[in-house]
Scaffold this motif. Structure first.
Motif, PDB file in Angstrom:
ATOM      1  N   ASN A 143     -11.309  14.192   1.673  1.00  0.00           N
ATOM      2  CA  ASN A 143      -9.913  13.914   1.293  1.00  0.00           C
ATOM      3  C   ASN A 143      -8.878  14.420   2.289  1.00  0.00           C
ATOM      4  O   ASN A 143      -7.690  14.395   2.003  1.00  0.00           O
ATOM      5  CB  ASN A 143      -9.563  14.484  -0.082  1.00  0.00           C
ATOM      6  CG  ASN A 143     -10.227  13.744  -1.208  1.00  0.00           C
ATOM      7  OD1 ASN A 143     -10.804  12.683  -1.032  1.00  0.00           O
ATOM      8  ND2 ASN A 143     -10.148  14.310  -2.393  1.00  0.00           N
ATOM      9  N   HIS A 202      -2.965   6.928   0.389  1.00  0.00           N
ATOM     10  CA  HIS A 202      -3.961   6.426  -0.561  1.00  0.00           C
ATOM     11  C   HIS A 202      -5.022   5.617   0.175  1.00  0.00           C
ATOM     12  O   HIS A 202      -4.699   4.855   1.091  1.00  0.00           O
ATOM     13  CB  HIS A 202      -3.303   5.536  -1.613  1.00  0.00           C
ATOM     14  CG  HIS A 202      -2.502   6.297  -2.607  1.00  0.00           C
ATOM     15  ND1 HIS A 202      -1.267   6.813  -2.322  1.00  0.00           N
ATOM     16  CD2 HIS A 202      -2.774   6.643  -3.879  1.00  0.00           C
ATOM     17  CE1 HIS A 202      -0.791   7.434  -3.386  1.00  0.00           C
ATOM     18  NE2 HIS A 202      -1.692   7.352  -4.341  1.00  0.00           N
ATOM     19  N   HIS A 261      -6.298   1.374   4.041  1.00  0.00           N
ATOM     20  CA  HIS A 261      -5.253   2.382   3.897  1.00  0.00           C
ATOM     21  C   HIS A 261      -4.193   2.160   4.969  1.00  0.00           C
ATOM     22  O   HIS A 261      -4.393   1.376   5.895  1.00  0.00           O
ATOM     23  CB  HIS A 261      -5.833   3.800   3.998  1.00  0.00           C
ATOM     24  CG  HIS A 261      -6.378   4.143   5.353  1.00  0.00           C
ATOM     25  ND1 HIS A 261      -7.599   3.695   5.813  1.00  0.00           N
ATOM     26  CD2 HIS A 261      -5.867   4.907   6.347  1.00  0.00           C
ATOM     27  CE1 HIS A 261      -7.821   4.155   7.026  1.00  0.00           C
ATOM     28  NE2 HIS A 261      -6.783   4.899   7.379  1.00  0.00           N
ATOM     29  N   TYR A 295      -7.664   2.713  -0.572  1.00  0.00           N
ATOM     30  CA  TYR A 295      -8.000   1.687  -1.554  1.00  0.00           C
ATOM     31  C   TYR A 295      -9.402   1.180  -1.243  1.00  0.00           C
ATOM     32  O   TYR A 295      -9.703   0.834  -0.101  1.00  0.00           O
ATOM     33  CB  TYR A 295      -6.999   0.531  -1.482  1.00  0.00           C
ATOM     34  CG  TYR A 295      -5.586   0.980  -1.762  1.00  0.00           C
ATOM     35  CD1 TYR A 295      -5.077   0.937  -3.057  1.00  0.00           C
ATOM     36  CD2 TYR A 295      -4.763   1.454  -0.750  1.00  0.00           C
ATOM     37  CE1 TYR A 295      -3.779   1.356  -3.325  1.00  0.00           C
ATOM     38  CE2 TYR A 295      -3.466   1.874  -1.007  1.00  0.00           C
ATOM     39  CZ  TYR A 295      -2.995   1.823  -2.294  1.00  0.00           C
ATOM     40  OH  TYR A 295      -1.708   2.232  -2.555  1.00  0.00           O
ATOM     41  N   LEU A 303       0.837  -1.197   0.000  1.00  0.00           N
ATOM     42  CA  LEU A 303       0.000   0.000   0.000  1.00  0.00           C
ATOM     43  C   LEU A 303       0.875   1.250   0.000  1.00  0.00           C
ATOM     44  O   LEU A 303       1.950   1.265   0.594  1.00  0.00           O
ATOM     45  CB  LEU A 303      -0.895   0.016   1.236  1.00  0.00           C
ATOM     46  CG  LEU A 303      -1.777  -1.213   1.463  1.00  0.00           C
ATOM     47  CD1 LEU A 303      -2.591  -1.049   2.737  1.00  0.00           C
ATOM     48  CD2 LEU A 303      -2.676  -1.449   0.271  1.00  0.00           C
ATOM     49  N   GLU A 304       0.384   2.295  -0.652  1.00  0.00           N
ATOM     50  CA  GLU A 304       1.094   3.573  -0.660  1.00  0.00           C
ATOM     51  C   GLU A 304       0.515   4.475   0.416  1.00  0.00           C
ATOM     52  O   GLU A 304      -0.704   4.564   0.584  1.00  0.00           O
ATOM     53  CB  GLU A 304       0.950   4.255  -2.017  1.00  0.00           C
ATOM     54  CG  GLU A 304       1.753   3.601  -3.114  1.00  0.00           C
ATOM     55  CD  GLU A 304       1.716   4.421  -4.395  1.00  0.00           C
ATOM     56  OE1 GLU A 304       1.920   5.658  -4.324  1.00  0.00           O
ATOM     57  OE2 GLU A 304       1.472   3.816  -5.451  1.00  0.00           O
ATOM     58  N   ASP A 305       1.380   5.152   1.122  1.00  0.00           N
ATOM     59  CA  ASP A 305       0.971   6.103   2.142  1.00  0.00           C
ATOM     60  C   ASP A 305       0.114   7.202   1.507  1.00  0.00           C
ATOM     61  O   ASP A 305       0.405   7.671   0.407  1.00  0.00           O
ATOM     62  CB  ASP A 305       2.214   6.709   2.806  1.00  0.00           C
ATOM     63  CG  ASP A 305       1.895   7.419   4.099  1.00  0.00           C
ATOM     64  OD1 ASP A 305       0.952   7.013   4.793  1.00  0.00           O
ATOM     65  OD2 ASP A 305       2.610   8.391   4.415  1.00  0.00           O
TER      66      ASP A 305
END
Length: 121
Positions: free
Chosen positions: A73, A12, A24, A14, A8-10
């Motif tokens: 967000n 983001h 996340h 999913y 996983l990307e920091d």
């Protein structure tokens, strides 16, 4: 997205519509994988150009004890979650987990979103 990637990307979030789950990495940066099953009575996800996830996310079982909201967000930090709050949240999550209504996997994602909206009204 059907499956969440292994790495996983920091920063983001999913979302698997098929499995009604959002995943996340903890917003504090500790890299704890945070899973939020989406359901009536559980977490809900709204998207109107920005993502909002409710209720709050409390990582009381992680060392960081982070507690926050995902609101349009952005991360809105809340006071750290304590042991008592964590136990209560786990019990509530288990209760909700036993009564989750799932939509058959053959249904298209738009039909599932529409069905979820109609259930709320």
């Amino acid at each position: 997205m059907t499956y969440v990637p292994r790495d996983l990307e920091d920063g983001h979030l999913y979302i698997s519509m098929e499995y009604a789950t959002a995943v996340h990495l903890c917003a504090c940066g500790c890299a704890t994988k945070t899973v939020t099953p989406l359901s009536r009575g559980g977490w809900t996800l709204s998207f109107n150009g920005a993502v909002t996830l409710r209720p709050s996310i409390g990582n009381g079982q992680a060392q960081c004890r982070s507690h926050y909201l995902v609101n349009a967000n952005k991360i809105q930090w809340l006071p750290s979650i304590g042991e008592e709050e964590t136990r209560a949240a786990i019990a509530r999550d288990h209760q909700v987990g036993t009564s989750v209504h799932t939509v058959p996997a053959r249904t298209g994602w738009w039909s599932r979103v529409k069905a979820a909206v109609l259930r709320k009204h």
